[in-house]
Design a protein around this motif. Structure first.
Motif, PDB file in Angstrom:
ATOM      1  N   ASP A  42       0.799  -1.228   0.000  1.00  0.00           N
ATOM      2  CA  ASP A  42       0.000   0.000   0.000  1.00  0.00           C
ATOM      3  C   ASP A  42       0.830   1.275   0.000  1.00  0.00           C
ATOM      4  O   ASP A  42       0.316   2.356   0.278  1.00  0.00           O
ATOM      5  CB  ASP A  42      -0.957   0.016   1.192  1.00  0.00           C
ATOM      6  N   GLU A  43       2.119   1.180  -0.342  1.00  0.00           N
ATOM      7  CA  GLU A  43       2.996   2.349  -0.260  1.00  0.00           C
ATOM      8  C   GLU A  43       3.486   2.841  -1.626  1.00  0.00           C
ATOM      9  O   GLU A  43       4.488   3.543  -1.698  1.00  0.00           O
ATOM     10  CB  GLU A  43       4.197   2.037   0.636  1.00  0.00           C
ATOM     11  N   LEU A  44       2.794   2.465  -2.692  1.00  0.00           N
ATOM     12  CA  LEU A  44       3.158   3.014  -3.997  1.00  0.00           C
ATOM     13  C   LEU A  44       2.987   4.531  -3.995  1.00  0.00           C
ATOM     14  O   LEU A  44       2.042   5.057  -3.409  1.00  0.00           O
ATOM     15  CB  LEU A  44       2.275   2.420  -5.093  1.00  0.00           C
ATOM     16  N   ALA A  45       3.898   5.235  -4.672  1.00  0.00           N
ATOM     17  CA  ALA A  45       3.664   6.642  -4.960  1.00  0.00           C
ATOM     18  C   ALA A  45       2.649   6.726  -6.095  1.00  0.00           C
ATOM     19  O   ALA A  45       2.317   5.728  -6.737  1.00  0.00           O
ATOM     20  CB  ALA A  45       4.975   7.325  -5.348  1.00  0.00           C
ATOM     21  N   ALA A  46       2.148   7.936  -6.370  1.00  0.00           N
ATOM     22  CA  ALA A  46       1.174   8.077  -7.446  1.00  0.00           C
ATOM     23  C   ALA A  46       1.772   7.669  -8.787  1.00  0.00           C
ATOM     24  O   ALA A  46       1.086   7.060  -9.622  1.00  0.00           O
ATOM     25  CB  ALA A  46       0.674   9.518  -7.504  1.00  0.00           C
ATOM     26  N   CYS A  47       3.050   7.985  -9.010  1.00  0.00           N
ATOM     27  CA  CYS A  47       3.685   7.589 -10.264  1.00  0.00           C
ATOM     28  C   CYS A  47       3.773   6.076 -10.368  1.00  0.00           C
ATOM     29  O   CYS A  47       3.712   5.515 -11.477  1.00  0.00           O
ATOM     30  CB  CYS A  47       5.062   8.228 -10.404  1.00  0.00           C
ATOM     31  N   GLY A  48       3.899   5.385  -9.229  1.00  0.00           N
ATOM     32  CA  GLY A  48       3.877   3.931  -9.230  1.00  0.00           C
ATOM     33  C   GLY A  48       2.505   3.388  -9.588  1.00  0.00           C
ATOM     34  O   GLY A  48       2.376   2.384 -10.303  1.00  0.00           O
ATOM     35  N   VAL A  49       1.450   4.045  -9.094  1.00  0.00           N
ATOM     36  CA  VAL A  49       0.085   3.654  -9.452  1.00  0.00           C
ATOM     37  C   VAL A  49      -0.137   3.865 -10.949  1.00  0.00           C
ATOM     38  O   VAL A  49      -0.705   3.003 -11.641  1.00  0.00           O
ATOM     39  CB  VAL A  49      -0.942   4.463  -8.632  1.00  0.00           C
ATOM     40  N   ALA A  50       0.317   5.002 -11.484  1.00  0.00           N
ATOM     41  CA  ALA A  50       0.185   5.278 -12.912  1.00  0.00           C
ATOM     42  C   ALA A  50       0.963   4.256 -13.736  1.00  0.00           C
ATOM     43  O   ALA A  50       0.486   3.790 -14.788  1.00  0.00           O
ATOM     44  CB  ALA A  50       0.688   6.690 -13.218  1.00  0.00           C
ATOM     45  N   TYR A  51       2.143   3.891 -13.273  1.00  0.00           N
ATOM     46  CA  TYR A  51       2.984   2.900 -13.953  1.00  0.00           C
ATOM     47  C   TYR A  51       2.272   1.549 -14.022  1.00  0.00           C
ATOM     48  O   TYR A  51       2.211   0.905 -15.079  1.00  0.00           O
ATOM     49  CB  TYR A  51       4.312   2.807 -13.208  1.00  0.00           C
ATOM     50  N   ARG A  52       1.688   1.124 -12.907  1.00  0.00           N
ATOM     51  CA  ARG A  52       0.970  -0.152 -12.879  1.00  0.00           C
ATOM     52  C   ARG A  52      -0.288  -0.085 -13.745  1.00  0.00           C
ATOM     53  O   ARG A  52      -0.654  -1.060 -14.422  1.00  0.00           O
ATOM     54  CB  ARG A  52       0.609  -0.512 -11.439  1.00  0.00           C
ATOM     55  N   PHE A  53      -0.966   1.049 -13.734  1.00  0.00           N
ATOM     56  CA  PHE A  53      -2.140   1.238 -14.588  1.00  0.00           C
ATOM     57  C   PHE A  53      -1.774   1.040 -16.061  1.00  0.00           C
ATOM     58  O   PHE A  53      -2.492   0.369 -16.819  1.00  0.00           O
ATOM     59  CB  PHE A  53      -2.727   2.631 -14.362  1.00  0.00           C
ATOM     60  N   LEU A  54      -0.666   1.611 -16.479  1.00  0.00           N
ATOM     61  CA  LEU A  54      -0.263   1.501 -17.872  1.00  0.00           C
ATOM     62  C   LEU A  54       0.115   0.078 -18.247  1.00  0.00           C
ATOM     63  O   LEU A  54      -0.123  -0.354 -19.387  1.00  0.00           O
ATOM     64  CB  LEU A  54       0.897   2.455 -18.157  1.00  0.00           C
ATOM     65  N   GLN A  55       0.680  -0.671 -17.322  1.00  0.00           N
ATOM     66  CA  GLN A  55       0.971  -2.079 -17.590  1.00  0.00           C
ATOM     67  C   GLN A  55      -0.307  -2.837 -17.922  1.00  0.00           C
ATOM     68  O   GLN A  55      -0.367  -3.595 -18.895  1.00  0.00           O
ATOM     69  CB  GLN A  55       1.665  -2.711 -16.381  1.00  0.00           C
ATOM     70  N   VAL A  56      -1.344  -2.632 -17.104  1.00  0.00           N
ATOM     71  CA  VAL A  56      -2.607  -3.330 -17.329  1.00  0.00           C
ATOM     72  C   VAL A  56      -3.262  -2.849 -18.617  1.00  0.00           C
ATOM     73  O   VAL A  56      -3.825  -3.648 -19.383  1.00  0.00           O
ATOM     74  CB  VAL A  56      -3.558  -3.127 -16.130  1.00  0.00           C
ATOM     75  N   LEU A  57      -3.209  -1.542 -18.871  1.00  0.00           N
ATOM     76  CA  LEU A  57      -3.817  -1.003 -20.079  1.00  0.00           C
ATOM     77  C   LEU A  57      -3.159  -1.586 -21.332  1.00  0.00           C
ATOM     78  O   LEU A  57      -3.857  -1.966 -22.296  1.00  0.00           O
ATOM     79  CB  LEU A  57      -3.704   0.525 -20.082  1.00  0.00           C
ATOM     80  N   HIS A  58      -1.851  -1.644 -21.363  1.00  0.00           N
ATOM     81  CA  HIS A  58      -1.160  -2.215 -22.519  1.00  0.00           C
ATOM     82  C   HIS A  58      -1.553  -3.672 -22.714  1.00  0.00           C
ATOM     83  O   HIS A  58      -1.776  -4.120 -23.850  1.00  0.00           O
ATOM     84  CB  HIS A  58       0.357  -2.084 -22.347  1.00  0.00           C
ATOM     85  N   ASP A  59      -1.623  -4.404 -21.633  1.00  0.00           N
ATOM     86  CA  ASP A  59      -2.021  -5.813 -21.735  1.00  0.00           C
ATOM     87  C   ASP A  59      -3.451  -5.928 -22.269  1.00  0.00           C
ATOM     88  O   ASP A  59      -3.744  -6.782 -23.115  1.00  0.00           O
ATOM     89  CB  ASP A  59      -1.904  -6.481 -20.364  1.00  0.00           C
TER      90      ASP A  59
END
Length: 567
Positions: free
Chosen positions: A195-212
């Motif tokens: 639960d300690e991701l920064a916002a840029c980490g959340v955005a990074y993970r979002f983009l991984q799922v979106l690309h997939d």
């Protein structure tokens, strides 16, 4: 570290008195003790620590709202909708927006980035910006590093026909905004294991799922640099997934994978890419980028990150460097003013409200005060009717919880356990000060505080051989949640000491124990009590050549004083 008037010397405390007994067999003894003090007692744990890419990869679809966010953005890309990307004006928000803009544009999206003005709009979503974006034709609003507390603003966006997706990491309020999706690892209903991701980490993970989801390969070398930068500068704990993100990002940057904007910042700050560390990001690049939003407008930093022309990037980096120098000057002057307004009194909570400190640097001043006096600090830039505040805390006191408890007095608020911000009407200032001070007194007490330095291991300085040094330096990336190893060595002979720095406040040392001589630097300790033999508390850091290692002395005392090491 500069101490407040009358402050007692720091307490030295052993992090884990049993660490030396629980170290990994056949590891270098000091390294094994330090690892054990951090809870790493097996070879498997040490392997994962030193090679974070081996850590389990958490499933980003476990983040609540992620699936809905991905589906809605995918539809917006397909239908060529205008997607407004709304970020905070700090480095975490700026890197988040840069990551989203670059990635979504590459996927064919039509985007418009928006960073609010700190001085005219303040933190977070605001009605005027939402109205402007809606009138520009946006039908989807994606927030990054803000939005989780914006209940009324999200409702207004919905009224104007905007769907809202929130990508945030701040403390979650009791009532969530009525967004189409609120992706935040701190949601109480989140099964995501970190639960300690920064916002840029959340955005990074979002983009991984979106690309997939879209069937596109995701090349993280295009974005991992920004995710690493935002994570470090936002002081997110460098453990678990954050450690993996920052380690990977630094590897890419060191191997020449610097985008023109970061290359220009490195050149301006005098650091070569192959010497990049987490400290480079946190103390060289980050402050220059943040200076834009503190003194001018954060879009300067955003344009720098997105710029592809090296010449234009260098011009922007120079502009940021100039702003940062002015930020440093203003911070020094404002801190002196705040100290004068506080006087020598030691209240449980430091509270300074004045119209002489600009809103862009109140957080920096609060941080300085909290560091120097070891008390939670709140600094407010007082306006005609309202005051904008930044708060910084100390271990053991949840500043955002204390502020949230007084939300009936506030216009808006948000933040983390250690750092928060709010806006308050001036007629409520006195009551707010009294209530927050009472909360701090109940939690921390009223006795003069003493800073505590947690020490990983006590060892003779002469025991630091090549293997020990190599193992300790491999704790990088270090920062919040994974501090540099801290050692205590007693009976060290002082060979030389001289004040250095523009104001002579630092101390350059040469010390010896046995046959080994070390150079060291003690920041802000030129007035320290010295003797022929010293006990020193220190970490290791690269020296100015980048080829060797020196001591960063955190505290020292004459050996004859026999300062105790608490257990």
């Amino acid at each position: 570290m500069t101490q407040a008037v009358g402050a007692l010397p720091p307490r030295w405390r052993l992090r884990d008195p049993n660490a030396h007994q629980n170290g990994i067999p056949r590891y270098p003894p000091i390294v094994a003790t330090v690892l054990a003090a951090r809870g790493i007692t097996t070879r498997q744990q040490a392997e994962a620590f030193y090679r974070p890419h081996l850590l389990p990869d958490h499933d980003p679809l476990l983040l609540p709202g992620m699936a809905d966010a991905v589906q809605r953005v995918a539809r917006a890309i397909q239908d060529r909708e205008l997607i407004a990307l709304y970020g905070d004006f700090d480095v975490d928000g700026i890197t988040s927006i840069a990551i989203l803009h670059e990635a979504l544009t590459a996927l064919g999206a039509h985007t418009t980035p928006y960073i609010p003005d700190r001085f005219t709009e303040g933190y977070g979503l605001n009605f005027g910006a939402i109205r402007t974006l809606a009138h520009a034709g946006a039908t989807l609003l994606v927030t990054a590093d803000c939005g989780i507390s914006s209940v009324a603003e999200v409702a207004y966006a919905n009224e104007l026909g905007l769907d809202v997706i929130i990508l945030d990491h701040h403390t979650v309020p009791d009532v969530l905004p009525d967004a189409l999706a609120a992706v935040n690892p701190k949601r109480i209903d989140s099964p995501y294991p970190f639960d300690e991701l920064a916002a840029c980490g959340v955005a990074y993970r979002f983009l991984q799922v979106l690309h997939d989801h879209l069937g596109h390969p995701f090349d993280d070398t295009n974005f991992i640099d920004l995710a690493a930068l935002g994570t470090v500068v936002d002081v997110a704990p460098l453990i678990d997934e954050n450690r993996r993100i920052v380690t990977r990002g630094l590897e890419v940057m060191r191997k020449g994978g610097l985008r023109p904007g970061l290359a220009a910042l490195a050149r301006t700050s005098g650091v070569t890419p192959e010497r990049f560390t987490s400290e480079t990001l946190g103390f060289a690049l980050g402050p220059r980028m943040n200076a834009a939003g503190r003194l001018a407008h954060a879009t300067i930093a955003l344009h720098l990150l997105l710029e592809q022309d090296h010449r234009r990037a260098f011009a922007l980096a120079q502009e940021l460097d100039t702003l940062n120098r002015e930020r440093q000057r203003q911070t020094e002057a404002a801190t002196r003013l705040a100290e004068e307004l506080l006087g020598p009194a030691d209240a449980p909570l430091l509270f300074v409200a004045t119209d002489q400190i600009p809103p862009g640097i109140v957080g920096l001043v609060a941080s300085r005060l909290a560091e120097r006096r070891n008390r939670p600090a709140i600094v407010l830039s007082r306006g005609p009717e309202e005051s904008r505040a930044s708060a910084r805390s100390v271990p053991g006191f949840d500043i955002v919880a204390a502020i949230r408890h007084e939300k009936h007095l506030l216009v808006r608020h948000g933040g983390h356990r250690a750092a928060a911000g709010f806006t308050v009407r001036n007629e409520h200032l006195d009551e707010l000060r009294e209530r927050l001070t009472a909360t701090a007194a109940a939690s921390l007490g009223t006795e003069p505080p003493r800073r505590i330095i947690d020490i990983d291991a006590e060892t003779p300085l002469s025991a630091l051989d090549g293997l020990e040094v190599k193992g300790l330096m491999r704790f990088e990336p270090t920062g919040q949640g994974n501090r540099k190893p801290i050692l205590l060595s007693r009976g060290v002979r002082l060979l030389q000491a001289k004040p250095v720095g523009a104001d002579g406040s630092h101390l350059r040392l040469t010390v010896r124990h046995g046959q080994i001589t070390w150079r060291g630097i003690a920041f802000r300790q030129a007035a320290a009590d010295l003797d022929a033999e010293l006990d020193i508390v220190y970490s290791l850091q690269p020296d100015f050549t980048g080829q060797g290692v020196e001591l960063e002395v955190l505290d020292l005392a004459p050996t004859a004083t026999n300062r105790p090491l608490e257990r």
